[in-house]
Scaffold this motif. Structure first.
Motif, short mmCIF file in Angstrom:
data_model
loop_
_atom_site.label_atom_id
_atom_site.label_comp_id
_atom_site.label_asym_id
_atom_site.label_seq_id
_atom_site.Cartn_x
_atom_site.Cartn_y
_atom_site.Cartn_z
N GLY A 1 3.97 19.01 -9.86
CA GLY A 1 3.95 20.14 -8.97
C GLY A 1 2.72 20.11 -8.08
O GLY A 1 2.73 21.28 -7.23
N ARG A 2 2.14 19.28 -7.66
CA ARG A 2 1.15 19.12 -6.76
C ARG A 2 1.57 18.50 -5.25
O ARG A 2 0.56 18.56 -4.45
CB ARG A 2 -0.11 18.23 -7.09
CG ARG A 2 -0.78 18.76 -8.40
CD ARG A 2 -1.93 18.17 -8.74
NE ARG A 2 -2.90 17.77 -7.74
CZ ARG A 2 -3.96 16.88 -7.45
NH1 ARG A 2 -4.09 16.25 -8.71
NH2 ARG A 2 -4.49 17.10 -6.64
N ALA A 3 2.78 17.99 -5.08
CA ALA A 3 3.27 17.60 -3.85
C ALA A 3 4.73 18.04 -3.67
O ALA A 3 5.49 18.66 -4.72
CB ALA A 3 3.46 16.10 -3.75
N THR A 4 5.06 18.25 -2.49
CA THR A 4 6.24 18.77 -2.09
C THR A 4 7.39 17.46 -2.00
O THR A 4 7.18 16.48 -1.75
CB THR A 4 6.37 19.46 -0.95
OG1 THR A 4 6.06 18.66 0.16
CG2 THR A 4 5.40 20.53 -1.00
N THR B 1 4.23 10.83 -8.75
CA THR B 1 3.56 11.59 -9.91
C THR B 1 3.06 12.71 -9.69
O THR B 1 3.15 13.77 -10.44
CB THR B 1 2.40 10.75 -10.34
OG1 THR B 1 2.86 9.25 -10.84
CG2 THR B 1 1.64 11.35 -11.49
N LEU B 2 2.56 13.08 -8.42
CA LEU B 2 2.07 14.41 -8.07
C LEU B 2 3.29 15.47 -7.93
O LEU B 2 3.07 16.49 -8.12
CB LEU B 2 1.46 14.25 -6.58
CG LEU B 2 -0.07 13.47 -6.86
CD1 LEU B 2 -0.69 13.40 -5.40
CD2 LEU B 2 -1.02 14.21 -7.64
N THR C 1 0.85 -1.10 -0.07
CA THR C 1 -0.07 -0.05 0.05
C THR C 1 0.96 1.30 0.14
O THR C 1 0.65 2.15 -0.80
CB THR C 1 -1.08 0.00 1.24
OG1 THR C 1 -1.89 -1.23 0.95
CG2 THR C 1 -1.63 1.24 1.20
N GLN C 2 1.79 1.09 0.61
CA GLN C 2 2.66 2.42 0.99
C GLN C 2 3.72 2.50 -0.37
O GLN C 2 3.80 3.71 -0.85
CB GLN C 2 3.73 2.21 1.93
CG GLN C 2 3.04 2.21 3.36
CD GLN C 2 4.09 1.96 4.32
OE1 GLN C 2 5.41 1.55 4.24
NE2 GLN C 2 3.42 1.90 5.92
N ALA C 3 4.09 1.50 -1.06
CA ALA C 3 4.49 1.61 -2.51
C ALA C 3 3.74 1.92 -3.56
O ALA C 3 4.12 2.99 -4.36
CB ALA C 3 5.08 0.28 -3.15
N GLU C 4 2.57 1.97 -3.48
CA GLU C 4 1.48 2.50 -4.22
C GLU C 4 1.19 3.87 -3.95
O GLU C 4 1.08 4.68 -5.05
CB GLU C 4 0.28 1.64 -4.36
CG GLU C 4 0.03 0.22 -4.77
CD GLU C 4 -1.09 -0.55 -4.42
OE1 GLU C 4 -1.95 0.25 -3.82
OE2 GLU C 4 -1.27 -1.67 -4.90
N GLY C 5 1.27 4.31 -2.84
CA GLY C 5 1.05 5.71 -2.41
C GLY C 5 2.37 6.55 -2.98
O GLY C 5 2.27 7.56 -3.20
N LEU C 6 3.57 5.68 -2.74
CA LEU C 6 4.88 6.62 -2.87
C LEU C 6 4.80 6.76 -4.70
O LEU C 6 5.08 7.70 -4.98
CB LEU C 6 6.00 5.55 -2.65
CG LEU C 6 7.54 6.15 -2.90
CD1 LEU C 6 7.63 7.71 -2.24
CD2 LEU C 6 8.33 5.20 -2.36
N GLU C 7 4.32 5.79 -5.30
CA GLU C 7 4.31 5.86 -6.86
C GLU C 7 3.26 7.10 -7.05
O GLU C 7 3.60 8.03 -8.02
CB GLU C 7 3.81 4.67 -7.35
CG GLU C 7 3.85 4.98 -8.72
CD GLU C 7 3.38 3.32 -9.46
OE1 GLU C 7 3.37 3.31 -10.68
OE2 GLU C 7 3.22 2.35 -8.84
#
Length: 479
Positions: free
Chosen positions: A207-210, A202-203, A192-198
């Motif tokens: 430019g939608r994440a820091t 992308t974000l 789950t964390q790997a999918e969130g990291l991917e």
């Protein structure tokens, strides 16, 4: 040859002179020796309906098969069984003290005088003897009682080993299943964390994440991955312990042991209540307590045997003899004779050594009594602690189940709020961390509750009262 002479000696009980050939019977070893005194506690297991196969209460066929295999192949149990057979053989030897003892000997000599012209003489002597001690002061009976109590102590020591083997087998099996469950939880969360990291990568590219969000997610993912080898090591070490407990080498390519690791099953949990009964019943069924009690009885019997040495030892004898030389022959009845009478021996009048042996026996008996009392105190402490820990862990498991359910709902809400732009990804990471902690703690609590149930059975002596047996203390029947 000028002559031949032979001498035969025979010692028998007075009543057995006419039946020299051995009409007296030797006591046979009973299959279950009845103890002369203090034997009430020996039959308690037959008086109460005990269930000794407590591991079946976990409802796991693999666990049941493993424990059965360990109890039939464990090397420590083989050692304990050999010690029991040795004690039984010693008890058989002690019981032979009630019967008479026999002995036989023969000698032959050929000689000639130094003077010239003398003939060679052949001298043949033979003896057949038997003796019987009249146990006037109970020394033999005390020694027999001590040997019988030694058998009971060895029997209880073997049962204690069986309790340890069964509980250790169950504990290692539960540890292995618990590690497999926690490994599965960690792998699922890592995925789950790997999918969130991917997704976060992308974000970030859009430019939608820091960078801070990305590094935090990476750190959490790697931390979860770092826990996987620890669980894998626990699985392997538990498998190795199970191999040793079931009489196999750790590197034995046994298919059943390999299947334990390759097949992931859920953590076995205890079903129903642990029927403990009263503390008085506990004292009667724990093998270490019963072994300590048998040790006291053995030492007291040895003390009685030592006190019997204050009195004379009476042995009844009868002698049958024959003498042959150049003036008679074997068929000459005048060459035969017999004698009969008692033999009395006594360690007195100086009995200082005997009294010293009595003092030693009394001191050892006092030590055995102190050891027994300490064993009982330790047993009560173990039972109270095991049942308390088990009860508290069940309450903790219930709270963790609710916490894990709340954590699953929280992560769904955190993802939804992040996708709608209401929160940043830090809330998602925190929800993931909370879920991983809750699920891992729940798996650990289920593992602990099963392990503590096993510890409770071990503290109770490896038995429980059968269902339907009235409880002396209803509060001690724990769900």
């Amino acid at each position: 040859m000028r002559g031949m002479k032979a001498v035969f000696n025979l010692s028998l009980p007075v009543a057995a002179v006419a039946i020299l050939a051995g009409c007296a019977s030797v006591p046979q070893r009973p299959e279950e020796a009845a103890l002369p005194v203090g034997g009430d506690f020996l039959s308690v297991e037959a008086e109460l309906p005990f269930n000794t196969q407590w591991w079946t209460q976990f409802g796991d066929p693999e666990l049941t098969a493993l424990v059965d295999r360990a109890l039939s192949a464990n090397k420590s149990l083989e050692l304990a069984s050999a010690n029991l057979r040795a004690a039984e053989a010693s008890a058989l030897g002690a019981r032979l003290g009630r019967s008479y003892s026999t002995s036989a000997n023969t000698t032959a000599e050929v000689g000639r005088a130094a003077r010239s012209g003398e003939d060679v003489d052949l001298s043949v002597q033979g003896g057949l003897g038997a003796s019987w001690e009249f146990d006037a002061f109970g020394r033999i009976e005390a020694q027999i009682a001590a040997a019988e109590f030694d058998v009971e102590a060895a029997r209880q020591a073997r049962r204690d080993v069986a309790v340890i083997v069964a509980s250790e087998t169950a504990r290692n099996y539960v540890q292995m299943r618990g590690a497999q469950t926690r490994l599965e939880v960690a792998r699922k969360n890592a995925q789950t964390q790997a999918e969130g990291l991917e997704l976060l990568q992308t974000l970030f590219d859009n430019g939608r994440a820091t960078r801070l969000d990305l590094e935090r997610a990476e750190a959490q993912y790697r931390t979860t991955l770092a826990s996987l080898p620890r669980y894998e090591a626990t699985i392997q070490s538990s498998r190795n312990a199970l191999a040793a407990l079931t009489g196999r080498a750790a590197n034995d390519p046994d298919a059943s042991l390999a299947n334990l690791v390759s097949t992931r099953l859920d953590i076995p949990e205890h079903e129903g209540a642990i029927a403990t009964g009263s503390l008085a019943e506990l004292v009667r069924r724990r093998p270490d307590i019963r072994e300590a009690e048998a040790t006291i009885a053995r030492q007291l019997a040895l003390g009685e045997a030592a006190r019997a040495d204050l009195f004379p030892t009476i042995t009844l004898n009868a002698d049958l003899f024959a003498l042959f030389d150049d003036s008679n022959n074997v068929g000459d009845l005048s060459s035969f004779g017999f004698g009969i009478g008692p033999s009395i021996s006594w360690a007195g009048p100086d009995l200082r050594r005997v009294r010293a042996d009595i003092a030693v026996a009394d001191a050892v008996s006092e030590a055995a009594i102190a050891q027994y009392e300490q064993t009982v105190l330790n047993a009560l402490s173990e039972v109270e602690s095991a049942l308390t820990d088990y009860t508290n862990e069940l309450r903790r498991r219930d709270d963790l189940q609710r916490a894990a359910a709340s954590a699953r709902r929280a992560i769904d809400l955190a993802r939804l709020r992040f996708e709608e732009g209401l929160d940043d990804y830090l809330d998602v990471l925190e929800a993931q961390r909370t879920l991983l902690t809750a699920e891992d703690q729940l798996a650990e609590s289920r593992l602990q509750s099963s392990s503590l149930a096993i510890a409770a059975y071990r503290a109770l002596g490896g038995v429980e009262l059968m269902d339907g047996t009235p409880q002396a203390d209803p509060e001690m029947a724990l769900e």
